[in-house]
Scaffold this active site. Structure first.
Site, short mmCIF file in Angstrom:
data_model
loop_
_atom_site.label_atom_id
_atom_site.label_comp_id
_atom_site.label_asym_id
_atom_site.label_seq_id
_atom_site.Cartn_x
_atom_site.Cartn_y
_atom_site.Cartn_z
N GLU A 82 0.84 -1.19 0.00
CA GLU A 82 0.00 0.00 0.00
C GLU A 82 0.88 1.25 0.00
O GLU A 82 1.91 1.29 0.66
CB GLU A 82 -0.90 -0.01 1.23
CG GLU A 82 -1.82 1.19 1.36
CD GLU A 82 -2.57 1.21 2.68
OE1 GLU A 82 -3.67 1.81 2.71
OE2 GLU A 82 -2.07 0.64 3.67
N LYS A 184 -10.18 0.84 -1.26
CA LYS A 184 -10.09 0.56 0.17
C LYS A 184 -11.29 1.13 0.91
O LYS A 184 -11.64 2.30 0.75
CB LYS A 184 -8.79 1.15 0.73
CG LYS A 184 -8.56 0.89 2.21
CD LYS A 184 -7.26 1.53 2.66
CE LYS A 184 -6.99 1.31 4.13
NZ LYS A 184 -5.74 1.97 4.58
N CYS A 217 -4.76 -3.20 4.08
CA CYS A 217 -4.34 -2.72 5.39
C CYS A 217 -5.44 -2.81 6.45
O CYS A 217 -5.81 -3.89 6.88
CB CYS A 217 -3.79 -1.30 5.25
SG CYS A 217 -2.68 -0.82 6.62
#
Length: 518
Positions: A82, A184, A217
């Protein structure tokens, strides 16, 4: 369905290139790259498009080198971290030079490498596409995506500036075709980006391992999209991350392996390498193995490529395969015996006496991970202790093997409640930890080193079937528990002995997803 795996596992902390394919099993070669990125020293200052491209080219050049090395080792899929192209801490306006519009692969077919003129300002997409094509591998990268309102998928409220800016994973097929795009969902203090109007459940198929799902994440801690992917039967997850390590419960490799084991999935995790931001820790994890890297203090601040051959877990690939006795799973909700070899020689270890009969010891409250854990000290060389936080209880049978002169303090902690610092999510946690000092107030603080080995059986009665087990030892090395079990009453047991080094943390980390909104 989540499962606990009742087998021994192989864990190694160095890169390995494939190895021998297990007999009778389909497998593939995966690679992840922990990237020491070239940073923008002034991320709050807007850059022109040419200047932003030049910055990203510095990181793309490293990607190119690592793709070549991965291909040489037979990798079929390569994952980058990321924020690996542009870095962090941009404002909504200062990241503008880094943005590219990523078309939706579900709506159209586009190969940026062979069709570079189709869209303007897609230099990064073109470079990544050609990288995948040149080295004949599937490639996953993370970048900044610009989408004008409304989204084709049906936007709700549009940002005031008329555009969405997303933290985005992109996936390219081995011929360069763009095959997946994921925005995300769970942002972590990312001012430059928007949360998508709806959670995106994104998967892609490969000819060598079947289906993979995409998360990024902070997503790994939440129901959406992670749990939905698992409930849909996805058992291979791609995990670009920029994770800041936080001991004693959420170090990168600790939770990556815990999640892989608890969810019974393969996890391909690529992190950033940054001493200043306390970022390191990447790996290729299956329920029974781990190839990982975690930099130590004083190590050179450099990237690390990991390559490993792992079994295919996609159910469509393995449904006809005969599972050997060594590979059998125990499905959540089934009761299993606890008679594996080890130091516990009672008929069923903790089956008698019940929790309420165990002798009580003085407890105390201490903060761990910003949560008020209830602790009890381990005052003896061996024994049994129990601790409860409200109605949630944990208990431990242990034998401590401390070197002469060691004065380390250990405690068993329990917490049941909602974590509210830097994110809100409901937990039930049992954790055996080495305290930072000899005072009870030090229990729950960050510790990286330990001398005392421990044979133990740790149990908790959980109100969730989503429990992630981990054992972390001296200098942040993973160990696989000897045995993991679950029972129909919610009891989860982790048993371990013959440790290779001193115990830092042993943890059963339960996520109460259904209570997150309460």
């Amino acid at each position: 369905m989540f499962r606990l795996v009742v087998v021994f596992a192989t864990l190694c902390s160095s890169s390995s290139a494939g190895g021998t394919e297990p007999a009778g099993r389909s497998s593939f070669v995966a690679a992840v790259y922990e990237h020491s990125l070239v940073m923008n020293p002034q991320p709050r200052v807007p850059l022109s498009r040419p200047a932003a491209l030049q910055h990203m080219r510095n990181n793309l050049q490293v990607y190119e080198q690592q793709a070549a090395l991965a291909a040489q080792q037979g990798a079929q899929i390569l994952v980058f971290p990321e924020d690996g192209l542009q870095g962090f801490n941009f404002s909504r306006s200062s990241i503008s030079g880094y943005l590219e519009t990523v078309p939706d692969p579900k709506q159209e077919s586009w190969n940026p490498c062979t069709e570079p003129g189709k869209y303007n300002n897609t230099e990064v997409l073109q470079r990544l596409s050609c990288m995948a094509r040149r080295y004949n591998l599937y490639l996953v990268a993370n970048m900044a995506d610009l989408q004008l309102c409304p989204l084709k998928t049906g936007a709700l409220s549009c940002p005031s500036d008329g555009r969405w800016q997303f933290n985005t994973n992109v996936v390219f097929r081995s011929d360069g075709l763009l095959v997946a795009r994921y925005h995300k969902h769970n942002l972590y203090f990312e001012e430059a980006f928007d949360k998508p109007p709806q959670p995106e459940i994104t998967t892609f198929d490969t000819p060598f391992a079947g289906t993979f799902g995409l998360i990024t994440c902070f997503d790994i801690l939440f129901r959406e999209p992670t749990l939905t992917l698992l409930e849909k039967g996805v058992r291979q997850l791609i995990f670009p991350t920029a994770w800041m390590n936080q001991l004693p419960l959420l170090d990168t490799i600790q939770f990556q392996k815990a999640f892989s084991s608890g969810a019974n999935v393969t996890l391909l995790a690529a992190n950033i390498r940054s001493d200043r931001l306390i970022m390191t820790g990447s790996g290729i994890y299956t329920p029974t193995s781990a190839t990982y890297h975690h930099a130590q203090r004083g190590d050179p601040e450099e990237g690390r490529l990991l390559v490993a051959r792992v079994p295919v877990l996609d159910p469509l690939w393995i449904k006809h395969r005969v599972i050997t006795e060594e590979e059998e799973d125990v499905v959540w909700g089934q009761s299993t015996s606890s008679t594996a070899s080890g130091y516990c020689h009672e008929e069923n270890c903790f089956d008698a006496p019940p929790p309420s009969v165990l002798p009580s010891s003085p407890t105390f409250i201490s903060s761990m991970m910003y949560d008020p854990f209830t602790f009890v000290l381990l005052n003896e060389t061996e024994g049994k202790v129990r601790v409860c936080n409200g109605t949630f209880c944990c208990r431990l049978q242990y034998r401590r093997l401390a070197p002469g002169g060691s004065k380390e303090l250990y405690a068993l902690g329990a917490f049941a409640g909602t974590h509210t610092v830097n994110g809100r999510y409901a937990l039930q946690v049992c954790a055996l930890v080495r305290c930072a000092g000899l005072e009870v107030t030090s229990c729950g603080q960050e510790v990286e080193e330990a001398e005392s080995k421990m044979d133990f059986l740790l149990e908790g009665w959980f109100g969730t079937r989503y429990v992630y087990p981990s054992v972390l030892v001296n200098r942040l090395v993973l160990e696989q528990p000897d045995r993991l079990e679950t029972a129909a009453d919610g009891r989860v047991t982790m048993k371990h002995s013959k440790m290779t080094d001193g115990l830092v943390t042993a943890c059963l980390y339960g996520r109460m997803y259904h209570l997150d909104q309460e």
